[in-house]
Design a protein around this motif. Structure first.
Motif, PDB file in Angstrom:
ATOM      1  N   THR A 197       0.960  -1.105   0.047  1.00  0.00           N
ATOM      2  CA  THR A 197      -0.036  -0.017  -0.151  1.00  0.00           C
ATOM      3  C   THR A 197       0.956   1.288   0.019  1.00  0.00           C
ATOM      4  O   THR A 197       1.866   1.353   0.890  1.00  0.00           O
ATOM      5  CB  THR A 197      -1.005  -0.125   1.203  1.00  0.00           C
ATOM      6  OG1 THR A 197      -1.781  -1.154   1.117  1.00  0.00           O
ATOM      7  CG2 THR A 197      -1.817   1.088   1.309  1.00  0.00           C
ATOM      8  N   THR A 198       0.911   2.171  -0.859  1.00  0.00           N
ATOM      9  CA  THR A 198       1.743   3.117  -1.445  1.00  0.00           C
ATOM     10  C   THR A 198       1.224   4.646  -1.106  1.00  0.00           C
ATOM     11  O   THR A 198       2.091   5.440  -1.155  1.00  0.00           O
ATOM     12  CB  THR A 198       2.464   2.731  -2.460  1.00  0.00           C
ATOM     13  OG1 THR A 198       1.664   3.122  -3.716  1.00  0.00           O
ATOM     14  CG2 THR A 198       3.096   1.392  -2.706  1.00  0.00           C
ATOM     15  N   ALA A 199       0.041   4.794  -1.565  1.00  0.00           N
ATOM     16  CA  ALA A 199      -0.712   5.969  -1.749  1.00  0.00           C
ATOM     17  C   ALA A 199       0.168   6.826  -2.945  1.00  0.00           C
ATOM     18  O   ALA A 199       0.129   7.969  -2.960  1.00  0.00           O
ATOM     19  CB  ALA A 199      -0.447   6.829  -0.539  1.00  0.00           C
ATOM     20  N   ALA A 200       0.600   5.862  -3.884  1.00  0.00           N
ATOM     21  CA  ALA A 200       1.213   6.274  -4.958  1.00  0.00           C
ATOM     22  C   ALA A 200       2.392   7.115  -4.788  1.00  0.00           C
ATOM     23  O   ALA A 200       2.660   7.841  -5.593  1.00  0.00           O
ATOM     24  CB  ALA A 200       0.286   6.986  -5.998  1.00  0.00           C
ATOM     25  N   SER A 201       3.008   6.824  -3.605  1.00  0.00           N
ATOM     26  CA  SER A 201       4.276   7.540  -3.110  1.00  0.00           C
ATOM     27  C   SER A 201       5.598   6.793  -3.117  1.00  0.00           C
ATOM     28  O   SER A 201       5.622   5.404  -2.777  1.00  0.00           O
ATOM     29  CB  SER A 201       3.999   8.254  -1.996  1.00  0.00           C
ATOM     30  OG  SER A 201       3.991   7.545  -0.878  1.00  0.00           O
ATOM     31  N   HIS A 202       6.661   7.494  -3.152  1.00  0.00           N
ATOM     32  CA  HIS A 202       7.812   6.714  -3.074  1.00  0.00           C
ATOM     33  C   HIS A 202       8.241   6.530  -1.591  1.00  0.00           C
ATOM     34  O   HIS A 202       8.767   5.588  -0.925  1.00  0.00           O
ATOM     35  CB  HIS A 202       9.279   7.362  -3.509  1.00  0.00           C
ATOM     36  CG  HIS A 202      10.469   7.046  -3.476  1.00  0.00           C
ATOM     37  ND1 HIS A 202      10.760   5.769  -3.431  1.00  0.00           N
ATOM     38  CD2 HIS A 202      11.862   7.667  -2.994  1.00  0.00           C
ATOM     39  CE1 HIS A 202      12.088   5.481  -3.045  1.00  0.00           C
ATOM     40  NE2 HIS A 202      12.795   6.649  -3.020  1.00  0.00           N
TER      41      HIS A 202
ATOM     42  N   LEU B 178      -3.264   6.293  -8.289  1.00  0.00           N
ATOM     43  CA  LEU B 178      -3.845   7.657  -7.774  1.00  0.00           C
ATOM     44  C   LEU B 178      -2.694   8.735  -7.686  1.00  0.00           C
ATOM     45  O   LEU B 178      -1.578   8.339  -7.991  1.00  0.00           O
ATOM     46  CB  LEU B 178      -4.498   7.477  -6.536  1.00  0.00           C
ATOM     47  CG  LEU B 178      -3.514   6.999  -5.357  1.00  0.00           C
ATOM     48  CD1 LEU B 178      -3.985   7.890  -3.865  1.00  0.00           C
ATOM     49  CD2 LEU B 178      -3.359   5.695  -4.979  1.00  0.00           C
ATOM     50  N   ASP B 179      -3.342   9.914  -7.444  1.00  0.00           N
ATOM     51  CA  ASP B 179      -2.232  11.041  -7.442  1.00  0.00           C
ATOM     52  C   ASP B 179      -1.735  10.832  -6.097  1.00  0.00           C
ATOM     53  O   ASP B 179      -2.432  10.253  -5.334  1.00  0.00           O
ATOM     54  CB  ASP B 179      -3.137  12.323  -7.501  1.00  0.00           C
ATOM     55  CG  ASP B 179      -3.214  12.957  -9.015  1.00  0.00           C
ATOM     56  OD1 ASP B 179      -2.272  12.872  -9.525  1.00  0.00           O
ATOM     57  OD2 ASP B 179      -4.561  13.101  -9.104  1.00  0.00           O
ATOM     58  N   GLN B 180      -0.306  11.143  -5.899  1.00  0.00           N
ATOM     59  CA  GLN B 180       0.275  10.815  -4.854  1.00  0.00           C
ATOM     60  C   GLN B 180      -0.425  11.195  -3.780  1.00  0.00           C
ATOM     61  O   GLN B 180      -0.808  12.649  -3.553  1.00  0.00           O
ATOM     62  CB  GLN B 180       1.666  11.309  -4.788  1.00  0.00           C
ATOM     63  CG  GLN B 180       2.719  10.917  -3.631  1.00  0.00           C
ATOM     64  CD  GLN B 180       4.111  11.321  -4.024  1.00  0.00           C
ATOM     65  OE1 GLN B 180       4.866  11.601  -3.131  1.00  0.00           O
ATOM     66  NE2 GLN B 180       4.656  11.447  -5.259  1.00  0.00           N
ATOM     67  N   PHE B 181      -0.539  10.665  -2.511  1.00  0.00           N
ATOM     68  CA  PHE B 181      -1.284  11.064  -1.295  1.00  0.00           C
ATOM     69  C   PHE B 181      -2.713  11.625  -1.754  1.00  0.00           C
ATOM     70  O   PHE B 181      -3.396  12.192  -0.938  1.00  0.00           O
ATOM     71  CB  PHE B 181      -0.436  11.773  -0.349  1.00  0.00           C
ATOM     72  CG  PHE B 181       0.521  10.960   0.456  1.00  0.00           C
ATOM     73  CD1 PHE B 181       0.170  10.220   1.631  1.00  0.00           C
ATOM     74  CD2 PHE B 181       2.012  11.252  -0.011  1.00  0.00           C
ATOM     75  CE1 PHE B 181       1.373   9.687   2.161  1.00  0.00           C
ATOM     76  CE2 PHE B 181       3.041  10.277   0.409  1.00  0.00           C
ATOM     77  CZ  PHE B 181       2.546   9.619   1.682  1.00  0.00           C
ATOM     78  N   ALA B 182      -3.167  11.217  -2.612  1.00  0.00           N
ATOM     79  CA  ALA B 182      -4.628  11.766  -3.126  1.00  0.00           C
ATOM     80  C   ALA B 182      -4.480  13.151  -3.436  1.00  0.00           C
ATOM     81  O   ALA B 182      -5.753  13.800  -3.378  1.00  0.00           O
ATOM     82  CB  ALA B 182      -5.521  11.419  -2.121  1.00  0.00           C
ATOM     83  N   MET B 183      -3.404  13.686  -3.750  1.00  0.00           N
ATOM     84  CA  MET B 183      -3.158  15.178  -4.239  1.00  0.00           C
ATOM     85  C   MET B 183      -3.031  15.479  -5.674  1.00  0.00           C
ATOM     86  O   MET B 183      -2.042  15.282  -6.303  1.00  0.00           O
ATOM     87  CB  MET B 183      -2.061  15.936  -3.430  1.00  0.00           C
ATOM     88  CG  MET B 183      -2.285  15.665  -1.865  1.00  0.00           C
ATOM     89  SD  MET B 183      -0.730  16.389  -0.803  1.00  0.00           S
ATOM     90  CE  MET B 183      -1.043  15.699   0.762  1.00  0.00           C
ATOM     91  N   GLY B 184      -4.213  15.752  -6.209  1.00  0.00           N
ATOM     92  CA  GLY B 184      -4.332  16.143  -7.491  1.00  0.00           C
ATOM     93  C   GLY B 184      -5.488  15.943  -8.221  1.00  0.00           C
ATOM     94  O   GLY B 184      -6.415  15.236  -7.701  1.00  0.00           O
TER      95      GLY B 184
END
Length: 497
Positions: free
Chosen positions: A88-93, A123-129
């Motif tokens: 589970t990444t929230a689309a982040s590094h 998704l957008d990273q951490f849902a921001m976008g």
């Protein structure tokens, strides 16, 4: 029988129960579509084995006569929901490689209802976008393409909306029949509008936030995305419910939204907010909005004008409150407890914090953290954050007064159809304006839904948004169904991937 991946959630559920096909056949068909659609980049992690295991259990349950509400239905899970044993990444590094030892409440409810998981959606990273261009794992691409009749170019890759762009792209491309999304300022509704599907953000607190990676805690709300209104109702029934682990969870019974579906709007009043008729409103958006008004009138509704005078301040208030809460929530990612750790040689603790956050967060996340930290800082808290919260109260009051005159409100979902990837990345303010019609309902915590209303002159989907009073998802779903039946939207993206 049509291809299994063309079936809706309701059709899969009912066809499986009737013995028309096995759950394994359904899972294998969707797994094959997922594997063949790498070009869309909709999934961060594929979990074909999870879908097959759930299908095997569903087939056994059918033989034993112990079927569950979603037996035989595989779905996609936005990679903001913690899934036990699955990255589970929230689309982040920052969270790349993080494997939770626990299950989010919403995903646990869906698995308990018999659903299987096809994978974790980008998704957008951490849902921001608002365009799904901020993911560490690359852009999600919409399955839609512009019609080339006007010379704009039919092959330009289009944004699937954001932040739930992986969910919207996957559903529109028939990679899954339904998916979870989260909506902070429009992140279910706007991507649904961009890709010609349906999605509902329920009343704040309907779905537990426990186990969902936080962006802005007073705004984040999980909800379903699917091909039609009935599927959204089915999914929401199995996602919602009180959770003692979430202090903001509503301690209310979950209504039978699917059973209550009705497209009859006789005796209902539909409000049209005059402030949303902004100067320069896109002609296609205005045309579809007018069509929606006519459809609801045809369904028996009375159309009334309402006023939401403070809605013009919603976007600036949102972009103070949401980054402020993000700044607080994302402070936990410091390289100490979990996730990425960057430890340069000879570094002290402060150096580790700085290096980890610099490497782990993308540009948009950093921008919002900086804004949020600024508006919460001494000397600016009252000038910005406190004022924004006052505006939020006024916006909620506007809606309360409007609902004294009407049962639901109809508005556009987004100010335009999908734009090309890269079109707005250089101008954050232009990107933020994508949320102009969606943010007010989020600030007020109200249920709101997007349903497809038609196509733009470029052949791209346009969504209509229905906003209802708190706790009245049924009114929103019913108005959505009335539009859906009259719009007759059957357009789908031509396969190029």
């Amino acid at each position: 029988m049509s291809d299994l991946t063309d079936l809706t959630v309701a059709q899969i559920r009912d066809g499986f129960r009737a013995g028309d096909f096995s759950a394994r056949e359904v899972a294998e068909a969707f797994n094959a579509n997922v594997a063949a659609a790498k070009a869309l980049n909709a999934f961060i992690v594929e979990t074909p084995e999870h879908a097959l295991a759930a299908a095997g259990q569903a087939d056994k349950d059918r033989a034993a006569g112990t079927l569950k509400p979603l037996s035989g239905v595989p779905i996609g899970m936005k990679d903001l929901f913690c899934t036990q044993g699955v990255q589970t990444t929230a689309a982040s590094h920052m969270l790349e490689g993080f494997t939770p030892t626990y299950e989010s409440t919403v995903s646990a409810k869906l698995w308990d209802a018999g659903a299987g998981m096809l994978g974790k959606l980008n998704l957008d990273q951490f849902a921001m976008g608002s365009s799904n261009e901020t993911s560490y794992f690359g852009n999600v691409i919409s399955p839609w393409r512009r019609a080339d009749a006007n010379g704009l170019g039919g092959n330009a890759p289009l944004a699937p909306g954001g932040s739930s762009g992986g969910s919207s792209s996957a559903i529109a491309a028939r990679l899954c029949p339904a998916a979870t999304g989260t909506d902070t300022g429009g992140s279910i509704r706007q991507p649904a509008a961009f890709t010609g599907i349906s999605g509902i953000k329920p009343t704040y607190g309907r779905c537990s936030r426990w186990g969902i990676i936080a962006f802005a805690s007073s705004l984040d709300q999980a909800g379903p995305m699917a091909r039609d209104v009935r599927d959204c109702a089915i999914m929401l029934e199995n996602m919602a419910g009180f959770d003692p682990k979430d202090s903001t969870s509503l301690d209310m019974a979950v209504p039978q939204w699917e059973a209550g579906l009705s497209a009859d709007m006789k005796g209902k009043k539909v409000g049209i907010p005059k402030e949303y008729r902004v100067e320069g409103l896109d002609a296609d958006v205005a045309r579809v909005w007018d069509a929606g008004i006519a459809w609801l009138k045809d369904a028996g509704a009375e159309i009334v004008e309402v006023s939401l005078p403070h809605s013009k301040y919603a976007l600036p208030a949102y972009y103070i409150i949401a980054p402020a809460e993000a700044s607080s929530n994302l402070a936990r990612y410091d390289g100490v407890r979990y996730g990425l750790r960057e430890l340069p040689e000879g570094a002290n603790l402060q150096d580790m914090y700085a290096a980890t956050r610099a490497a782990g967060f993308g540009a948009e996340v950093k921008r919002r953290i900086i804004i949020g930290t600024y508006v919460l800082s001494a000397g600016f808290y009252d000038a910005y954050y406190t004022q924004a919260q006052k505006v939020r109260t006024l916006i909620a009051r506007d809606f309360a007064q409007a609902f004294e005159q009407c049962d639901v409100i109809l508005a556009p979902t987004a100010p335009s159809a999908a734009f090309a990837l890269g079109d707005k990345t250089a101008d954050p303010l232009a990107m933020y304006l994508n949320d102009v019609f969606a943010v007010p309902a989020s600030l007020a915590g109200l249920p709101a839904m997007s349903v497809p209303g038609g196509l733009s002159k470029d052949g791209l989907p346009l969504g209509l948004q229905i906003i209802g009073p708190a706790f009245d998802e049924q009114a929103v779903l019913n108005a959505g169904l009335a539009i859906e039946e009259r719009a007759g939207f059957t357009a789908r993206a031509e396969k190029w991937w």
